[in-house]
Design an enzyme around this catalytic site. Structure first.
Site, mmCIF file in Angstrom:
data_model
loop_
_atom_site.group_PDB
_atom_site.id
_atom_site.type_symbol
_atom_site.label_atom_id
_atom_site.label_comp_id
_atom_site.label_asym_id
_atom_site.label_seq_id
_atom_site.Cartn_x
_atom_site.Cartn_y
_atom_site.Cartn_z
ATOM 1 N N HIS A 106 69.062 29.710 69.192
ATOM 2 C CA HIS A 106 69.791 30.694 68.537
ATOM 3 C C HIS A 106 68.936 31.407 67.581
ATOM 4 C CE1 HIS A 106 73.097 31.464 65.755
ATOM 5 N NE2 HIS A 106 72.505 31.405 64.676
ATOM 6 N N GLU A 176 61.481 33.475 69.764
ATOM 7 C CA GLU A 176 62.507 33.029 70.880
ATOM 8 C C GLU A 176 61.684 32.593 72.019
ATOM 9 O OE1 GLU A 176 66.454 34.355 70.960
ATOM 10 O OE2 GLU A 176 65.942 35.456 69.410
HETATM 11 C C1 GRF Z 1 68.977 36.029 71.891
HETATM 12 O O1 GRF Z 1 68.817 36.417 70.503
HETATM 13 C C2 GRF Z 1 69.639 34.638 71.617
HETATM 14 O O2 GRF Z 1 68.828 33.964 70.598
HETATM 15 C C3 GRF Z 1 70.632 34.730 71.475
HETATM 16 O O3 GRF Z 1 71.204 35.830 72.209
HETATM 17 C C4 GRF Z 1 69.971 36.676 72.578
HETATM 18 C C5 GRF Z 1 70.055 36.797 73.902
HETATM 19 O O4 GRF Z 1 68.748 37.442 74.754
HETATM 20 N N1 GRF Z 1 71.674 33.478 71.760
HETATM 21 P P1 GRF Z 1 68.431 37.608 75.836
HETATM 22 O O5 GRF Z 1 69.799 37.858 76.752
HETATM 23 O O6 GRF Z 1 67.804 36.038 76.176
HETATM 24 O O7 GRF Z 1 67.339 38.549 75.856
#
Ligand code: GRF
Length: 190
Positions: A106, A176
């Site tokens: 998240h 992330e």
């Molecule tokens: C990311 O920001 C994740 O934290 C959220 O949705 C987005 C997905 O990005 N849950 P991706 O599809 O991995 O590029």
């Protein structure tokens, strides 16, 4: 490490671009993971994450039916699930079958800016509107409470010089991509 010896069989659920999935694919290809991504699943047939999977020779499955998803997970003998930008709520049958073995990433410092309606750019719009000086990303276990499960890993970043929610999103997404790999590694140890 040869794929045959990998310990865990992982399914990654996506709904969109799949950049977090790509981080996991790249880490696995580098031999950094003791897990193998066996399946990429989406509710969205147009998710680019499915294309990323195909480019890496990973099988894909598209469905919104919980029973069909569950039988696909069992067919692939999946033992860990990573939600990476997956926008559907996980049903109770899957939650029960994979209790404490589903994680979600998240894009905020949970519990702040989590819960219903807090996904994608909406998270960063709320962070920006609140005038936060730091934000970050969280990987947590998935439970029936949306974004409420135990936190596995969390990392923050300074956003005081970000001039828009988009800038925050870009900065947090870099984080992330790092912690999603670290989270899978932690999952391998517990
Ligand atoms: C990311 O920001 C994740 O934290 C959220 O949705 C987005 C997905 O990005 N849950 P991706 O599809 O991995 O590029």
């Amino acid at each position: 490490m040869s794929d045959r010896l990998r310990k865990y069989r992982v399914a990654v659920f996506v709904s969109g671009g799949g950049s977090n999935l790509q981080s996991l694919i790249d880490a696995s290809a580098r031999g950094d993971l003791n897990s193998r991504i066996e399946l990429v699943l989406s509710n969205n047939p147009n998710a680019f994450g499915l294309e990323r999977a195909k480019q890496s020779g990973i099988d894909t499955f598209v469905s919104v039916d919980e029973d069909k998803i569950l039988s696909c997970l069992e067919k692939y003998q999946i033992d860990r699930i990573v939600l990476a930008g997956y926008l559907k709520v996980i049903g109770n049958k899957i939650l029960d079958r994979y209790s404490n073995r589903i994680i979600n990433i998240h894009p905020s410092l949970l519990p702040k800016f989590g819960g219903k309606g807090m996904y994608g750019i909406h998270v960063h719009e709320a962070v920006f509107a609140a005038g936060e000086k730091v934000s970050g990303a969280t990987v947590h276990f998935v439970t029936p409470l949306v974004d409420g499960g135990e936190i596995l890993i969390q990392e923050q970043t300074d956003i005081s010089n970000c001039g828009s929610p988009k800038e925050i999103q870009e900065k947090v997404l870099e984080l992330e991509h790092k912690i999603i790999v670290e989270a899978v590694k932690i999952l391998e140890e517990i």
